[in-house]
Design a protein around this motif. Structure first.
Motif, PDB file in Angstrom:
ATOM      1  N   ALA A  31     -25.445  50.391  16.946  1.00 30.77           N
ATOM      2  CA  ALA A  31     -25.687  49.451  15.841  1.00 30.77           C
ATOM      3  C   ALA A  31     -26.752  50.030  14.912  1.00 30.77           C
ATOM      4  O   ALA A  31     -26.653  49.903  13.691  1.00 30.77           O
ATOM      5  N   GLY A  32     -27.727  50.693  15.484  1.00 29.07           N
ATOM      6  CA  GLY A  32     -28.729  51.374  14.667  1.00 29.07           C
ATOM      7  C   GLY A  32     -28.112  52.486  13.845  1.00 29.07           C
ATOM      8  O   GLY A  32     -28.442  52.668  12.676  1.00 29.07           O
ATOM      9  N   MET A  33     -27.192  53.235  14.453  1.00 27.21           N
ATOM     10  CA  MET A  33     -26.488  54.289  13.713  1.00 27.21           C
ATOM     11  C   MET A  33     -25.709  53.695  12.553  1.00 27.21           C
ATOM     12  O   MET A  33     -25.714  54.227  11.446  1.00 27.21           O
ATOM     13  N   LEU A  34     -25.049  52.592  12.825  1.00 28.80           N
ATOM     14  CA  LEU A  34     -24.217  51.942  11.814  1.00 28.80           C
ATOM     15  C   LEU A  34     -25.056  51.461  10.635  1.00 28.80           C
ATOM     16  O   LEU A  34     -24.591  51.446   9.501  1.00 28.80           O
ATOM     17  N   GLN A  35     -26.306  51.116  10.903  1.00 27.78           N
ATOM     18  CA  GLN A  35     -27.203  50.641   9.851  1.00 27.78           C
ATOM     19  C   GLN A  35     -27.962  51.778   9.175  1.00 27.78           C
ATOM     20  O   GLN A  35     -28.828  51.539   8.339  1.00 27.78           O
ATOM     21  N   VAL A  37     -29.903  54.195  10.695  1.00 37.14           N
ATOM     22  CA  VAL A  37     -31.122  54.650  11.362  1.00 37.14           C
ATOM     23  C   VAL A  37     -30.911  56.027  11.985  1.00 37.14           C
ATOM     24  O   VAL A  37     -31.851  56.795  12.125  1.00 37.14           O
ATOM     25  N   GLY A  38     -29.686  56.345  12.349  1.00 32.57           N
ATOM     26  CA  GLY A  38     -29.402  57.598  13.045  1.00 32.57           C
ATOM     27  C   GLY A  38     -29.539  57.407  14.533  1.00 32.57           C
ATOM     28  O   GLY A  38     -29.662  56.293  15.027  1.00 32.57           O
ATOM     29  N   VAL A  39     -29.531  58.498  15.262  1.00 35.18           N
ATOM     30  CA  VAL A  39     -29.638  58.447  16.718  1.00 35.18           C
ATOM     31  C   VAL A  39     -31.073  58.789  17.100  1.00 35.18           C
ATOM     32  O   VAL A  39     -31.533  59.899  16.866  1.00 35.18           O
ATOM     33  N   ILE A  40     -31.763  57.818  17.682  1.00 41.67           N
ATOM     34  CA  ILE A  40     -33.113  58.102  18.151  1.00 41.67           C
ATOM     35  C   ILE A  40     -33.020  58.774  19.518  1.00 41.67           C
ATOM     36  O   ILE A  40     -32.023  58.654  20.220  1.00 41.67           O
ATOM     37  N   SER A  41     -34.048  59.480  19.908  1.00 42.34           N
ATOM     38  CA  SER A  41     -33.987  60.296  21.123  1.00 42.34           C
ATOM     39  C   SER A  41     -33.672  59.473  22.375  1.00 42.34           C
ATOM     40  O   SER A  41     -32.972  59.944  23.266  1.00 42.34           O
ATOM     41  N   CYS A  43     -31.706  57.132  22.645  1.00 39.20           N
ATOM     42  CA  CYS A  43     -30.316  56.668  22.603  1.00 39.20           C
ATOM     43  C   CYS A  43     -29.287  57.777  22.751  1.00 39.20           C
ATOM     44  O   CYS A  43     -28.088  57.502  22.783  1.00 39.20           O
ATOM     45  N   THR A  44     -29.718  58.997  22.847  1.00 37.83           N
ATOM     46  CA  THR A  44     -28.774  60.111  22.876  1.00 37.83           C
ATOM     47  C   THR A  44     -27.752  59.957  23.994  1.00 37.83           C
ATOM     48  O   THR A  44     -26.552  60.130  23.778  1.00 37.83           O
ATOM     49  N   GLY A  45     -28.194  59.617  25.189  1.00 36.40           N
ATOM     50  CA  GLY A  45     -27.284  59.472  26.324  1.00 36.40           C
ATOM     51  C   GLY A  45     -26.300  58.336  26.147  1.00 36.40           C
ATOM     52  O   GLY A  45     -25.107  58.478  26.453  1.00 36.40           O
ATOM     53  N   SER A  46     -26.769  57.212  25.634  1.00 36.50           N
ATOM     54  CA  SER A  46     -25.888  56.058  25.428  1.00 36.50           C
ATOM     55  C   SER A  46     -24.834  56.340  24.370  1.00 36.50           C
ATOM     56  O   SER A  46     -23.673  55.959  24.515  1.00 36.50           O
ATOM     57  N   VAL A  47     -25.241  57.010  23.313  1.00 38.57           N
ATOM     58  CA  VAL A  47     -24.283  57.356  22.265  1.00 38.57           C
ATOM     59  C   VAL A  47     -23.289  58.397  22.788  1.00 38.57           C
ATOM     60  O   VAL A  47     -22.086  58.319  22.518  1.00 38.57           O
ATOM     61  N   GLN A  48     -23.778  59.337  23.574  1.00 37.06           N
ATOM     62  CA  GLN A  48     -22.895  60.359  24.141  1.00 37.06           C
ATOM     63  C   GLN A  48     -21.883  59.738  25.095  1.00 37.06           C
ATOM     64  O   GLN A  48     -20.734  60.188  25.154  1.00 37.06           O
ATOM     65  N   ASP A  49     -22.275  58.676  25.817  1.00 39.81           N
ATOM     66  CA  ASP A  49     -21.329  57.977  26.692  1.00 39.81           C
ATOM     67  C   ASP A  49     -20.118  57.507  25.900  1.00 39.81           C
ATOM     68  O   ASP A  49     -18.982  57.585  26.361  1.00 39.81           O
ATOM     69  N   ARG A  94     -12.484  56.808  15.970  1.00 39.00           N
ATOM     70  CA  ARG A  94     -11.594  57.976  15.905  1.00 39.00           C
ATOM     71  C   ARG A  94     -12.357  59.274  15.637  1.00 39.00           C
ATOM     72  O   ARG A  94     -11.754  60.322  15.456  1.00 39.00           O
ATOM     73  N   GLN A  95     -13.660  59.177  15.620  1.00 38.76           N
ATOM     74  CA  GLN A  95     -14.507  60.357  15.396  1.00 38.76           C
ATOM     75  C   GLN A  95     -14.740  61.053  16.739  1.00 38.76           C
ATOM     76  O   GLN A  95     -15.026  60.396  17.726  1.00 38.76           O
ATOM     77  N   LEU A  96     -14.665  62.368  16.771  1.00 34.60           N
ATOM     78  CA  LEU A  96     -14.751  63.072  18.045  1.00 34.60           C
ATOM     79  C   LEU A  96     -16.162  63.453  18.447  1.00 34.60           C
ATOM     80  O   LEU A  96     -16.428  63.737  19.605  1.00 34.60           O
ATOM     81  N   GLU A  97     -17.109  63.484  17.533  1.00 41.75           N
ATOM     82  CA  GLU A  97     -18.494  63.798  17.880  1.00 41.75           C
ATOM     83  C   GLU A  97     -19.417  63.177  16.864  1.00 41.75           C
ATOM     84  O   GLU A  97     -19.017  62.794  15.781  1.00 41.75           O
ATOM     85  N   PHE A  98     -20.692  63.075  17.218  1.00 44.86           N
ATOM     86  CA  PHE A  98     -21.673  62.506  16.293  1.00 44.86           C
ATOM     87  C   PHE A  98     -22.613  63.537  15.790  1.00 44.86           C
ATOM     88  O   PHE A  98     -22.680  64.647  16.208  1.00 44.86           O
TER      89      PHE A  98
END
Length: 98
Positions: A31-35, A37-41, A43-49, A94-98
């Protein structure tokens, strides 16, 4: 018998720790990415999941539609997230990576 016991003990010592994927922390971080903010450190694992969920078609190629559905199902497990899972999956499903 001792050989099997030694192998089992060795495997247990070398096993990597496993963490359960938490859909609610993924929703919160994305949700932070969507707003914007980007990926904070933290959150890296959660986003990678989320981005680790990749589905394949019958020929071994990546199926973006199946990936989209599987990622949406994962985010949907967080029942307290309101409309965030749908918004996140619409943007990144549908995006394969961030």
């Amino acid at each position: 018998m001792k050989k099997y016991l030694a192998i089992t003990v060795l495997m247990l010592l070398l096993a990597a720790p496993v963490h359960a994927k938490d859909s609610c922390s993924t929703v919160l971080c994305m949700a932070g990415m969507l707003q914007g903010v980007g990926v904070i450190s933290a959150c890296t694992g959660s986003v990678q999941d989320y981005f680790d969920i990749i589905m394949f078609n019958g020929h071994g190629g990546i199926s973006l539609n199946k990936t989209f559905k599987a990622r949406g199902k994962f985010l949907g497990k967080c029942t307290s997230a309101g409309n965030w899972p749908k918004m996140i999956n619409s943007q990144y499903g549908r995006q394969l990576e961030f």
